[in-house]
Scaffold this motif. Sequence first.
Motif, PDB file in Angstrom:
ATOM      1  N   LEU A  12     -30.643  32.142   3.696  1.00  0.00           N
ATOM      2  CA  LEU A  12     -31.573  31.089   4.745  1.00  0.00           C
ATOM      3  C   LEU A  12     -31.707  32.841   5.290  1.00  0.00           C
ATOM      4  O   LEU A  12     -31.618  33.001   6.116  1.00  0.00           O
ATOM      5  N   VAL A  13     -32.958  32.833   6.410  1.00  0.00           N
ATOM      6  CA  VAL A  13     -33.570  34.165   7.023  1.00  0.00           C
ATOM      7  C   VAL A  13     -34.534  33.351   8.017  1.00  0.00           C
ATOM      8  O   VAL A  13     -34.986  32.375   8.142  1.00  0.00           O
ATOM      9  N   MET A  14     -33.262  33.161   9.002  1.00  0.00           N
ATOM     10  CA  MET A  14     -33.914  32.634  10.622  1.00  0.00           C
ATOM     11  C   MET A  14     -34.236  33.421  11.879  1.00  0.00           C
ATOM     12  O   MET A  14     -33.670  34.619  11.470  1.00  0.00           O
ATOM     13  N   GLY A  15     -35.286  32.981  12.927  1.00  0.00           N
ATOM     14  CA  GLY A  15     -35.397  34.338  13.505  1.00  0.00           C
ATOM     15  C   GLY A  15     -36.559  33.637  14.363  1.00  0.00           C
ATOM     16  O   GLY A  15     -36.919  33.034  13.731  1.00  0.00           O
ATOM     17  N   LYS A  16     -37.022  34.179  15.773  1.00  0.00           N
ATOM     18  CA  LYS A  16     -37.966  33.604  16.738  1.00  0.00           C
ATOM     19  C   LYS A  16     -38.690  33.635  15.696  1.00  0.00           C
ATOM     20  O   LYS A  16     -39.773  35.085  14.938  1.00  0.00           O
ATOM     21  N   SER A  17     -40.466  33.303  15.647  1.00  0.00           N
ATOM     22  CA  SER A  17     -41.488  33.911  15.048  1.00  0.00           C
ATOM     23  C   SER A  17     -41.788  34.449  15.379  1.00  0.00           C
ATOM     24  O   SER A  17     -41.629  35.511  16.784  1.00  0.00           O
ATOM     25  N   GLY A  18     -42.270  35.627  14.611  1.00  0.00           N
ATOM     26  CA  GLY A  18     -42.594  37.198  14.598  1.00  0.00           C
ATOM     27  C   GLY A  18     -41.544  38.232  15.041  1.00  0.00           C
ATOM     28  O   GLY A  18     -41.968  39.380  15.403  1.00  0.00           O
ATOM     29  N   ALA A  19     -39.983  37.640  14.574  1.00  0.00           N
ATOM     30  CA  ALA A  19     -39.273  38.589  14.860  1.00  0.00           C
ATOM     31  C   ALA A  19     -38.743  39.954  14.349  1.00  0.00           C
ATOM     32  O   ALA A  19     -38.566  41.190  14.143  1.00  0.00           O
ATOM     33  N   GLY A  20     -39.524  39.501  13.100  1.00  0.00           N
ATOM     34  CA  GLY A  20     -39.686  40.683  11.549  1.00  0.00           C
ATOM     35  C   GLY A  20     -39.133  39.824  10.645  1.00  0.00           C
ATOM     36  O   GLY A  20     -38.748  41.011   9.980  1.00  0.00           O
ATOM     37  N   LYS A  21     -38.791  38.697   9.900  1.00  0.00           N
ATOM     38  CA  LYS A  21     -38.657  38.262   9.502  1.00  0.00           C
ATOM     39  C   LYS A  21     -39.149  38.746   7.731  1.00  0.00           C
ATOM     40  O   LYS A  21     -38.555  39.465   7.067  1.00  0.00           O
ATOM     41  N   GLN A  22     -40.315  39.210   8.152  1.00  0.00           N
ATOM     42  CA  GLN A  22     -40.920  39.300   6.341  1.00  0.00           C
ATOM     43  C   GLN A  22     -40.317  40.837   5.827  1.00  0.00           C
ATOM     44  O   GLN A  22     -40.703  40.282   5.051  1.00  0.00           O
ATOM     45  N   PRO A  23     -40.355  40.990   6.957  1.00  0.00           N
ATOM     46  CA  PRO A  23     -40.254  42.800   5.933  1.00  0.00           C
ATOM     47  C   PRO A  23     -38.387  42.248   5.288  1.00  0.00           C
ATOM     48  O   PRO A  23     -37.909  43.032   4.411  1.00  0.00           O
ATOM     49  N   ALA A  98     -50.862  18.968   9.666  1.00  0.00           N
ATOM     50  CA  ALA A  98     -50.339  20.410   9.565  1.00  0.00           C
ATOM     51  C   ALA A  98     -51.257  21.316  10.766  1.00  0.00           C
ATOM     52  O   ALA A  98     -50.920  21.358  11.790  1.00  0.00           O
ATOM     53  N   HIS A  99     -52.350  20.839  10.750  1.00  0.00           N
ATOM     54  CA  HIS A  99     -53.483  21.476  11.601  1.00  0.00           C
ATOM     55  C   HIS A  99     -53.354  21.664  12.671  1.00  0.00           C
ATOM     56  O   HIS A  99     -53.300  22.545  13.741  1.00  0.00           O
ATOM     57  N   TYR A 100     -53.339  20.503  13.312  1.00  0.00           N
ATOM     58  CA  TYR A 100     -52.947  20.195  14.486  1.00  0.00           C
ATOM     59  C   TYR A 100     -51.675  19.889  15.540  1.00  0.00           C
ATOM     60  O   TYR A 100     -51.798  20.821  16.017  1.00  0.00           O
ATOM     61  N   PHE A 101     -50.133  20.300  14.637  1.00  0.00           N
ATOM     62  CA  PHE A 101     -48.996  20.685  14.551  1.00  0.00           C
ATOM     63  C   PHE A 101     -49.256  22.562  15.221  1.00  0.00           C
ATOM     64  O   PHE A 101     -48.863  23.275  15.989  1.00  0.00           O
ATOM     65  N   VAL A 102     -49.226  23.027  13.899  1.00  0.00           N
ATOM     66  CA  VAL A 102     -49.647  23.647  14.368  1.00  0.00           C
ATOM     67  C   VAL A 102     -50.502  25.368  14.891  1.00  0.00           C
ATOM     68  O   VAL A 102     -50.381  26.426  15.258  1.00  0.00           O
ATOM     69  N   SER A 103     -52.096  25.126  15.489  1.00  0.00           N
ATOM     70  CA  SER A 103     -52.670  25.888  15.324  1.00  0.00           C
ATOM     71  C   SER A 103     -52.044  24.916  17.198  1.00  0.00           C
ATOM     72  O   SER A 103     -52.840  25.972  17.611  1.00  0.00           O
ATOM     73  N   ASN A 104     -51.514  24.595  17.381  1.00  0.00           N
ATOM     74  CA  ASN A 104     -51.222  24.338  18.859  1.00  0.00           C
ATOM     75  C   ASN A 104     -49.727  25.024  18.825  1.00  0.00           C
ATOM     76  O   ASN A 104     -49.019  25.009  20.170  1.00  0.00           O
ATOM     77  N   LYS A 215     -50.180  30.176  22.339  1.00  0.00           N
ATOM     78  CA  LYS A 215     -49.634  29.769  21.249  1.00  0.00           C
ATOM     79  C   LYS A 215     -47.520  30.392  20.977  1.00  0.00           C
ATOM     80  O   LYS A 215     -47.344  29.326  20.627  1.00  0.00           O
ATOM     81  N   LEU A 216     -47.905  31.253  20.976  1.00  0.00           N
ATOM     82  CA  LEU A 216     -46.947  32.250  20.598  1.00  0.00           C
ATOM     83  C   LEU A 216     -44.920  31.788  21.421  1.00  0.00           C
ATOM     84  O   LEU A 216     -44.377  31.799  21.048  1.00  0.00           O
ATOM     85  N   ARG A 217     -45.739  31.561  23.120  1.00  0.00           N
ATOM     86  CA  ARG A 217     -45.009  31.069  24.046  1.00  0.00           C
ATOM     87  C   ARG A 217     -44.189  30.013  23.906  1.00  0.00           C
ATOM     88  O   ARG A 217     -43.099  29.979  23.941  1.00  0.00           O
ATOM     89  N   ILE A 218     -45.357  28.833  23.834  1.00  0.00           N
ATOM     90  CA  ILE A 218     -44.958  28.288  22.654  1.00  0.00           C
ATOM     91  C   ILE A 218     -44.045  28.230  21.803  1.00  0.00           C
ATOM     92  O   ILE A 218     -43.320  27.205  21.629  1.00  0.00           O
ATOM     93  N   ARG A 219     -43.888  28.439  20.751  1.00  0.00           N
ATOM     94  CA  ARG A 219     -43.052  28.808  19.188  1.00  0.00           C
ATOM     95  C   ARG A 219     -42.109  28.990  20.049  1.00  0.00           C
ATOM     96  O   ARG A 219     -40.557  29.054  19.175  1.00  0.00           O
ATOM     97  N   LEU A 220     -42.055  30.651  21.136  1.00  0.00           N
ATOM     98  CA  LEU A 220     -40.753  30.455  21.276  1.00  0.00           C
ATOM     99  C   LEU A 220     -39.937  29.865  21.518  1.00  0.00           C
ATOM    100  O   LEU A 220     -38.321  29.882  21.829  1.00  0.00           O
ATOM    101  N   GLU A 221     -40.602  28.887  22.686  1.00  0.00           N
ATOM    102  CA  GLU A 221     -39.666  28.000  23.413  1.00  0.00           C
ATOM    103  C   GLU A 221     -39.097  27.132  22.584  1.00  0.00           C
ATOM    104  O   GLU A 221     -38.230  26.388  22.701  1.00  0.00           O
ATOM    105  N   GLU A 222     -40.041  26.554  21.303  1.00  0.00           N
ATOM    106  CA  GLU A 222     -39.673  25.874  20.200  1.00  0.00           C
ATOM    107  C   GLU A 222     -38.037  26.281  19.595  1.00  0.00           C
ATOM    108  O   GLU A 222     -37.614  25.300  19.403  1.00  0.00           O
ATOM    109  N   PHE A 223     -38.348  27.430  19.441  1.00  0.00           N
ATOM    110  CA  PHE A 223     -36.944  28.083  18.767  1.00  0.00           C
ATOM    111  C   PHE A 223     -35.918  28.292  20.459  1.00  0.00           C
ATOM    112  O   PHE A 223     -34.221  27.638  19.094  1.00  0.00           O
TER     113      PHE A 223
END
Length: 270
Positions: A12-23, A98-104, A215-223
């Motif tokens: 499993l690779v976990m981390g906040k959205s934008g933390a640098g998981k992909q590399p 998916a569009h409703y949730f992800v885009s928000n 939107k990113l701040r909402i994702r960071l809060e969800e994390f």
Amino acid sequence: MDKLTAKFDNILVMGKSGAGKQPRIDILTSDLGMKQLSTGNIFRSFMKIFKNEDYRGNTDKFFNSETQKFIPDEEIKNTLGNTVNSKIIEDFILGLKAHYFVSNGYYVPDSLTNQLFESYFSRSGYRGMVLDGYPRTIDQADFLLNLVDKKNTKIDLIILVENDDDLIIKRTMGRRICPSCGAVYHLEFKPPKDDKFCTKCGTEVILRSDDTEEKLRIRLEEFQKKTLPTLRQLEKRGIPVVKANGNLPVFTEEAIRKSLAEALKSKGLL
Ligand code: AMP
């Protein structure tokens, strides 16, 4: 440095959205011969089907704001009538949701996420996968652990990519993705061809629709609210957590590989 060599069932690779998981995922998949399974990419592929239909009607009516749930699929289908190609209507509805949730910036509900995840994970025979962005909630973690148990396979470890919120916000604004094959770029750290085109398939890269600061701040809060407790739960269930620095001073493939190798060795996993 030599490539990483180890044999794992699943990581499993976990981390906040934008933390640098992909590399990190790129190195794990290429060195260890594993494949990436990203629930975010799965949702985006359904969202593409929804967007390609160019549906002009208002989709708000499909969502019940009192119950915070979508109305049943049959009702959505009846309302859509023949405005949507019947061959893709199921995928269209999935994309619409998916569009409703992800885009928000909200997490997609667990029942939908688990069901989609299982259908993709089963295609791999439940092995050899680097799971990216799943599980993100305790319910999803329970679902995953039951599933691997049932299928006689396992999650060997979690790589937690760590990074600060402020840096994440700055860096996410430079992220670009290929709308066609899903490849991820960064204008500064991993630029696309001519700063514009996917080096894999040539399509013009785009900013993700959910990559705005709000939107990113909402994702960071969800994390913080949902994924951190999930991580603690997985650790309690005995899965080792390997911490990887998401903000290396030198950002080359070699530097990332070295930092991953050191982190894995420190936990006796390499
Ligand atoms: P990602 O590409 O991993 O950042 O995911 C993009 C978006 O897809 C997230 O912000 C969520 O809206 C949704 N998503 C992806 N994976 C999950 C998951 N495991 N649970 C709920 N929502 C998810």
